[in-house]
Write a protein that holds these residues in place. Structure first.
Motif, mmCIF file in Angstrom:
data_model
loop_
_atom_site.group_PDB
_atom_site.id
_atom_site.type_symbol
_atom_site.label_atom_id
_atom_site.label_comp_id
_atom_site.label_asym_id
_atom_site.label_seq_id
_atom_site.Cartn_x
_atom_site.Cartn_y
_atom_site.Cartn_z
ATOM 1 N N LYS A 6 41.644 40.754 38.297
ATOM 2 C CA LYS A 6 41.280 41.258 39.360
ATOM 3 C C LYS A 6 41.668 42.449 39.740
ATOM 4 O O LYS A 6 41.465 43.527 39.600
ATOM 5 C CB LYS A 6 41.969 40.471 40.745
ATOM 6 C CG LYS A 6 41.523 39.468 41.056
ATOM 7 C CD LYS A 6 40.216 38.737 41.782
ATOM 8 C CE LYS A 6 39.704 37.883 42.481
ATOM 9 N NZ LYS A 6 38.928 37.304 42.974
ATOM 10 N N ARG A 35 39.080 44.495 36.437
ATOM 11 C CA ARG A 35 38.080 44.541 36.579
ATOM 12 C C ARG A 35 38.476 45.684 37.985
ATOM 13 O O ARG A 35 37.247 46.967 37.858
ATOM 14 C CB ARG A 35 37.666 43.676 38.063
ATOM 15 C CG ARG A 35 36.947 41.980 37.835
ATOM 16 C CD ARG A 35 36.591 41.413 37.986
ATOM 17 N NE ARG A 35 35.575 41.537 39.107
ATOM 18 C CZ ARG A 35 35.110 41.336 40.064
ATOM 19 N NH1 ARG A 35 35.466 39.919 40.360
ATOM 20 N NH2 ARG A 35 33.993 41.196 40.559
ATOM 21 N N ARG A 64 39.086 41.738 47.014
ATOM 22 C CA ARG A 64 39.090 40.970 45.238
ATOM 23 C C ARG A 64 40.080 40.560 45.135
ATOM 24 O O ARG A 64 40.228 39.443 45.232
ATOM 25 C CB ARG A 64 38.391 42.277 44.608
ATOM 26 C CG ARG A 64 37.093 40.955 43.950
ATOM 27 C CD ARG A 64 36.492 42.191 42.931
ATOM 28 N NE ARG A 64 36.815 43.437 42.130
ATOM 29 C CZ ARG A 64 36.474 44.283 41.847
ATOM 30 N NH1 ARG A 64 35.767 44.182 41.541
ATOM 31 N NH2 ARG A 64 37.172 45.473 41.302
ATOM 32 N N TYR A 65 40.944 40.739 45.532
ATOM 33 C CA TYR A 65 42.559 40.898 45.154
ATOM 34 C C TYR A 65 42.716 39.536 45.895
ATOM 35 O O TYR A 65 43.386 38.698 46.244
ATOM 36 C CB TYR A 65 43.217 41.403 45.479
ATOM 37 C CG TYR A 65 43.424 43.013 44.498
ATOM 38 C CD1 TYR A 65 42.913 43.331 43.329
ATOM 39 C CD2 TYR A 65 43.941 44.144 45.491
ATOM 40 C CE1 TYR A 65 43.225 44.177 42.783
ATOM 41 C CE2 TYR A 65 43.713 45.529 45.276
ATOM 42 C CZ TYR A 65 43.184 45.350 43.296
ATOM 43 O OH TYR A 65 43.077 46.015 42.744
ATOM 44 N N ASP A 86 40.565 37.359 47.101
ATOM 45 C CA ASP A 86 39.024 36.092 46.586
ATOM 46 C C ASP A 86 38.041 36.340 47.830
ATOM 47 O O ASP A 86 37.957 35.182 47.290
ATOM 48 C CB ASP A 86 40.119 34.880 45.867
ATOM 49 C CG ASP A 86 40.156 34.898 44.914
ATOM 50 O OD1 ASP A 86 39.495 35.077 43.581
ATOM 51 O OD2 ASP A 86 41.110 33.675 44.358
#
Lengths: 260, 319
Positions: free
Chosen positions: A14, A17, B120-121, B123
């Motif tokens: 992550k 990204r 995003r961290y 999920d």
């Protein structure tokens, strides 16, 4: 065990990204240098200086330095990413603080940074490889193996860089490794002249200690398609083992700095 | 990965609505030889807005950092959602929303990108993340700034964006460290409005602040910390009543007034050229001062948390 030994998880990607997204947002500034720089070096050193040098061990000078240019780009792309850029994210932008407020651990964050440093090495050296192929100064198809190798080499220099970042009190003190470690390596790792012309002890020192010397050895074997198996395997093993150790050591040092 | 333990924190909603969200017992934090947090205990219940007040260096931020699982406690126990902060940081952090004291938005991204990257961290799937991000930008009155880089935001907008970011994972606990620090009055009031709204939705909120007015407005319950210790705990109005009195008499601190106060035998404090007197019958006292002591002026005002704070922590400058 996690408490005592740094174990990054898949969440490290992550972080990778995030860095990739920033990189491609500003791709214009990021992509031009790796194309222009090798052309300048090839013209100035390869063809200019090469006129006076001629061949080195039967290899045209321009082909002799081509793999060195690749190795140097791997080193610079990853080393400067994981020193100055990582320091800025850690200290000035507080990016790491923001990340560890999520399920990401500091191990994940640093591992992601290292993987990204390695990826930059791959991106830059691949771009440079395109130029070198166009000039016809590297052998195909063996030179294509430079692409996966550049990731490993990048991970090595990222690990070295992250260790310095972890112990550097300010961003200015990162100038010490940049000028006292990277610059001498740039010159004395069999890059622009063979190590064999140096005094014996320095040759031994370079092949025992200097990471760039190992990376140049491997890259040159690939771009010239000339393998000296013992030396090649020695350098590859050296890179793989030092890289593995530093991956964990750098995460440990960063953890020591940041988890208080 | 610790996926197998992931559910421990969320299972049994019924039970967790009654048991405390945070439980600290004899919590200690040392930095080298300095004891930043000195054996504190407290509990935060679901749905409550709980405040940490105290001068600089009181140990508020250190306590927040331990709750956020980024700074390991030196001693004592600390559990969040019933999980120990030392053993389950990832499971706890999954359900936390953090507003740090220092703005740490990602300057390489726009407003909406900041939220999406942050999602995003956690999920959170991309599509879901975009829906939540757009909703949160609207809630924080930042829709028009969605594609603006962070540099283009005012201080108040940055703080609101950080609050939006803290909400992206639908946290079960919001931790706000000085949420309105450095904001002008308009921006502060807007931030309060948003926090009030979040409180109304039943969120559990933990906040530290220097602004006592903020604490009075927002907190159901609070502690005042100083030098690593908790001095008092209670509801804001109770604390005012207990430590400052509902009303306070304030007058010019001339020798004549002070002599008068000595005669009445009431408790008083001299601050610079002002004197504050505490009494069960403040209006009677004020009238007496006015009639007999020849003060330049005298008035009765409501007791505030600031009075409690200053009387407990003293007036020495902390730097």
């Amino acid at each position: 065990m996690r408490r005592y030994f740094p174990v990054p998880t898949r969440l490290a990607w992550k972080v990778w990204r995030r860095n990739r997204d920033v990189f491609f947002k500003t791709y214009r500034v990021n992509f031009l240098p790796p194309f222009i720089e090798p052309v300048l070096y090839l013209l100035a050193l390869g063809y200019g200086l090469g006129m006076f040098v001629g061949d080195i061990g039967g290899v045209p000078y321009v082909s002799f330095i081509a793999p060195a240019l690749l190795a140097i780009s791997m080193m610079n792309a990853s080393f400067f990413e994981c020193t100055y850029s990582s320091f800025v994210r850690m200290y000035y932008q507080k990016t790491y603080d923001a990340m560890v407020a999520t399920p990401l651990s500091i191990e994940d964050v640093i591992a992601g940074e290292l993987l990204w440093g390695a990826t930059r090495s791959l991106i830059y050296s691949s771009a440079m490889l395109v130029v070198l192929v166009a000039f016809g100064v590297v052998a195909l198809p063996s030179s294509l193996l430079v692409i996966p190798f550049s990731f490993l080499a990048g991970l090595l220099f990222s690990g070295i860089a992250m260790c310095f970042t972890a112990v550097s009190p300010t961003i200015d003190t990162l100038n010490y490794p940049a000028f006292l470690f990277i610059t001498p390596m740039f010159l004395f790792s069999g890059t622009f002249f063979p190590l064999s012309v140096l005094p014996g002890p320095i040759q031994v020192f370079a092949m025992a200690v200097l990471p760039l010397a190992q990376v140049v050895t491997v890259t040159r074997s690939l771009t010239l398609a000339e393998l000296s198996p013992v030396l090649f395997l020695y350098s590859l093993a050296w890179i793989a083992s030092v890289c593995t150790v530093l991956f964990f050591v750098s995460i440990h040092l960063m953890k020591r700095r940041l988890v208080i | 990965m610790q996926g197998s333990e992931e559910t421990t924190g969320v299972e049994g909603e019924d039970k967790s609505t009654r048991s405390p969200i945070i439980r600290a017992r004899d919590l200690v934090k040392n930095y080298g030889n300095v004891r930043a947090v000195d054996t504190i205990s407290f509990e935060v219940m679901p749905g409550e807005v709980f405040g940490f007040l105290g001068p600089n260096g009181a140990g508020k931020t250190t306590t927040m950092r331990m709750i956020q699982c980024v700074s390991p406690p030196t001693g004592g126990t600390l559990s969040v959602f019933g999980l120990d902060v030392r053993d389950h940081p990832a499971d706890i952090k999954k359900w936390l929303g953090i507003v740090p004291q220092e703005t740490n938005l990602d300057p390489d991204f726009t407003c909406i990108e900041n939220l999406l990257v942050y999602a995003r961290y956690f999920d959170i799937p991309a599509k879901e993340a975009r829906q939540r991000a757009e909703k949160l930008l609207a809630f924080m009155q930042l829709e028009e700034k969605a594609d603006v880089p962070i540099d283009g935001l005012s201080g108040g907008m940055k703080r609101r964006l950080i609050l939006a970011r803290a909400l992206i994972n639908n946290p079960r606990l919001l931790v706000l460290d000085e949420p309105t620090i450095g904001l002008d009055p308009q921006a502060r009031h807007l931030m309060w409005e948003k926090l009030k709204a979040l409180q109304g939705m039943g969120n559990t909120i933990l906040l530290t602040t220097h602004y006592l007015e903020e604490a009075e407005r927002l907190c159901n319950r609070l502690v005042i910390m100083d030098r690593g210790k908790i001095l008092v705990e209670g509801e804001p109005m109770d604390l005012v009543r207990r430590y400052a009195g509902d009303e306070i008499v304030e007058s010019e601190g001339s020798p004549q007034v002070i002599a008068c106060l000595e005669e009445t035998g009431c408790r008083y404090e001299v601050h610079g050229d002002m004197v504050q007197a505490f009494s069960d019958q403040p209006r009677v006292l004020a009238k007496r001062i006015l009639d007999t002591c020849n003060p330049g002026r005298v008035f009765v005002r409501r007791g505030t948390l600031e009075d409690v704070f200053l009387s407990l922590t003293g007036r020495d400058l902390r730097e």
